[in-house]
Write a protein that holds these residues in place. Structure first.
Motif, PDB file in Angstrom:
ATOM      1  N   ASP A 119       0.825  -1.213   0.000  1.00 51.53           N
ATOM      2  CA  ASP A 119       0.000   0.000   0.000  1.00 51.53           C
ATOM      3  C   ASP A 119       0.858   1.262   0.000  1.00 51.53           C
ATOM      4  O   ASP A 119       0.554   2.226  -0.697  1.00 51.53           O
ATOM      5  N   PHE A 120       1.927   1.257   0.778  1.00 50.32           N
ATOM      6  CA  PHE A 120       2.815   2.413   0.827  1.00 50.32           C
ATOM      7  C   PHE A 120       3.469   2.650  -0.535  1.00 50.32           C
ATOM      8  O   PHE A 120       3.462   3.780  -1.051  1.00 50.32           O
ATOM      9  N   ILE A 121       4.021   1.603  -1.126  1.00 49.25           N
ATOM     10  CA  ILE A 121       4.693   1.729  -2.426  1.00 49.25           C
ATOM     11  C   ILE A 121       3.705   2.186  -3.496  1.00 49.25           C
ATOM     12  O   ILE A 121       4.011   3.067  -4.313  1.00 49.25           O
ATOM     13  N   MET A 122       2.514   1.629  -3.480  1.00 48.92           N
ATOM     14  CA  MET A 122       1.503   2.040  -4.454  1.00 48.92           C
ATOM     15  C   MET A 122       1.154   3.514  -4.268  1.00 48.92           C
ATOM     16  O   MET A 122       1.034   4.251  -5.239  1.00 48.92           O
ATOM     17  N   ILE A 124       2.898   6.030  -3.117  1.00 45.81           N
ATOM     18  CA  ILE A 124       3.904   7.038  -3.440  1.00 45.81           C
ATOM     19  C   ILE A 124       4.432   6.955  -4.869  1.00 45.81           C
ATOM     20  O   ILE A 124       4.952   7.949  -5.373  1.00 45.81           O
ATOM     21  N   TRP A 125       4.304   5.791  -5.529  1.00 42.55           N
ATOM     22  CA  TRP A 125       4.903   5.670  -6.854  1.00 42.55           C
ATOM     23  C   TRP A 125       4.003   5.075  -7.926  1.00 42.55           C
ATOM     24  O   TRP A 125       4.062   5.473  -9.071  1.00 42.55           O
ATOM     25  N   TYR A 126       3.235   4.071  -7.596  1.00 45.55           N
ATOM     26  CA  TYR A 126       2.660   3.253  -8.653  1.00 45.55           C
ATOM     27  C   TYR A 126       1.147   3.302  -8.807  1.00 45.55           C
ATOM     28  O   TYR A 126       0.603   2.630  -9.667  1.00 45.55           O
ATOM     29  N   ASP A 127       0.436   4.084  -8.033  1.00 45.52           N
ATOM     30  CA  ASP A 127      -1.017   4.147  -8.162  1.00 45.52           C
ATOM     31  C   ASP A 127      -1.378   5.183  -9.227  1.00 45.52           C
ATOM     32  O   ASP A 127      -1.783   6.300  -8.924  1.00 45.52           O
ATOM     33  N   LEU A 128      -1.179   4.801 -10.486  1.00 41.78           N
ATOM     34  CA  LEU A 128      -1.428   5.720 -11.583  1.00 41.78           C
ATOM     35  C   LEU A 128      -1.782   4.953 -12.848  1.00 41.78           C
ATOM     36  O   LEU A 128      -1.571   3.755 -12.945  1.00 41.78           O
ATOM     37  N   ASP A 129      -2.291   5.670 -13.793  1.00 40.41           N
ATOM     38  CA  ASP A 129      -2.685   5.118 -15.084  1.00 40.41           C
ATOM     39  C   ASP A 129      -1.471   5.130 -16.018  1.00 40.41           C
ATOM     40  O   ASP A 129      -0.723   6.115 -16.060  1.00 40.41           O
ATOM     41  N   VAL A 130      -1.286   4.058 -16.765  1.00 39.84           N
ATOM     42  CA  VAL A 130      -0.145   3.982 -17.673  1.00 39.84           C
ATOM     43  C   VAL A 130      -0.142   5.135 -18.682  1.00 39.84           C
ATOM     44  O   VAL A 130       0.919   5.557 -19.142  1.00 39.84           O
ATOM     45  N   LEU A 131      -1.301   5.696 -18.982  1.00 37.97           N
ATOM     46  CA  LEU A 131      -1.353   6.802 -19.937  1.00 37.97           C
ATOM     47  C   LEU A 131      -0.826   8.114 -19.358  1.00 37.97           C
ATOM     48  O   LEU A 131      -0.648   9.091 -20.084  1.00 37.97           O
ATOM     49  N   SER A 132      -0.532   8.135 -18.053  1.00 35.13           N
ATOM     50  CA  SER A 132       0.095   9.320 -17.453  1.00 35.13           C
ATOM     51  C   SER A 132       1.625   9.234 -17.532  1.00 35.13           C
ATOM     52  O   SER A 132       2.322  10.107 -17.029  1.00 35.13           O
ATOM     53  N   LEU A 133       2.110   8.186 -18.182  1.00 42.02           N
ATOM     54  CA  LEU A 133       3.547   7.967 -18.289  1.00 42.02           C
ATOM     55  C   LEU A 133       4.086   8.442 -19.629  1.00 42.02           C
ATOM     56  O   LEU A 133       3.379   8.486 -20.633  1.00 42.02           O
ATOM     57  N   ALA A 134       5.348   8.771 -19.620  1.00 34.82           N
ATOM     58  CA  ALA A 134       6.112   9.038 -20.835  1.00 34.82           C
ATOM     59  C   ALA A 134       7.289   8.075 -20.807  1.00 34.82           C
ATOM     60  O   ALA A 134       7.521   7.390 -19.805  1.00 34.82           O
ATOM     61  N   GLY A 135       8.005   8.044 -21.875  1.00 36.26           N
ATOM     62  CA  GLY A 135       9.146   7.144 -21.913  1.00 36.26           C
ATOM     63  C   GLY A 135      10.315   7.742 -22.656  1.00 36.26           C
ATOM     64  O   GLY A 135      10.190   8.715 -23.400  1.00 36.26           O
ATOM     65  N   ILE A 136      11.461   7.115 -22.428  1.00 41.96           N
ATOM     66  CA  ILE A 136      12.697   7.459 -23.120  1.00 41.96           C
ATOM     67  C   ILE A 136      13.264   6.163 -23.673  1.00 41.96           C
ATOM     68  O   ILE A 136      13.389   5.171 -22.944  1.00 41.96           O
ATOM     69  N   ARG A 137      13.581   6.167 -24.953  1.00 45.88           N
ATOM     70  CA  ARG A 137      14.273   5.046 -25.596  1.00 45.88           C
ATOM     71  C   ARG A 137      15.647   5.547 -26.018  1.00 45.88           C
ATOM     72  O   ARG A 137      15.782   6.659 -26.535  1.00 45.88           O
ATOM     73  N   PHE A 138      16.648   4.690 -25.834  1.00 42.81           N
ATOM     74  CA  PHE A 138      17.995   5.085 -26.251  1.00 42.81           C
ATOM     75  C   PHE A 138      18.848   3.860 -26.516  1.00 42.81           C
ATOM     76  O   PHE A 138      18.590   2.773 -26.001  1.00 42.81           O
TER      77      PHE A 138
END
Length: 160
Positions: A119-122, A124-138
């Motif tokens: 519950d704590f980890i969720m 502070i970091w992971y309770d979100l929708d994947v569409l709120s993410l961006a990414g970097i490829r390199f």
């Protein structure tokens, strides 16, 4: 195209903590926490982060192409450091959900024995929708084993 050796490529998804760093053209640094990563079949590294909190890093990487990525496993301290010069920014899609969930679950499994609850980890970091993410490829241009101990800082031979 340079790529990580298989054991280090697998390391990216084995419950690691992700950190990204970059700099603007004037050298001003930016850092951000990543949330999930994988090595793509073509050898590039792909890292997901929360778009809102990573806005400055994303801008810096887009402008300069430079990116530094660290993946450290809390349970063993095994740490990989990878650098790239061709950072590409993208918006996460629903297809990234499986990668995000797999990395999240493995990270939670790593830190629960250390006293951190799911519950704590969720919260502070992971309770979100994947569409709120961006990414970097390199493409990796250099990699180092930064695991604490006598071998820390040793270069990792990239495969071609």
């Amino acid at each position: 195209m340079p790529r990580l050796p298989p054991d280090w490529a697998a390391h990216l998804q084995n419950g690691v903590s992700h950190r990204l760093g970059g700099s603007h053209a004037d050298g001003q640094p930016e850092i951000c926490r990543g949330l999930a990563a994988q090595a793509l079949p073509d050898g590039r590294v792909e890292v997901l982060l929360l778009a809102k909190t990573g806005e400055q890093l994303l801008a810096a990487a887009a402008a300069s192409g430079r990116i530094s990525y660290v993946a450290a496993q809390p349970g063993s301290f095994r740490t990989l450091h990878v650098k790239g010069l061709d950072a590409e920014i993208f918006a996460a899609t629903p297809e990234h959900a499986a990668m995000f969930e797999r990395c999240r679950e493995r990270f939670i499994a790593q830190v629960e024995p250390l006293g951190f609850t799911r519950d704590f980890i969720m919260s502070i970091w992971y309770d979100l929708d994947v569409l709120s993410l961006a990414g970097i490829r390199f493409t990796p241009c250099g990699a180092w084993d930064q695991t604490p101990g006598p071998g820390a800082g040793q270069a990792i031979d990239l495969l071609t």
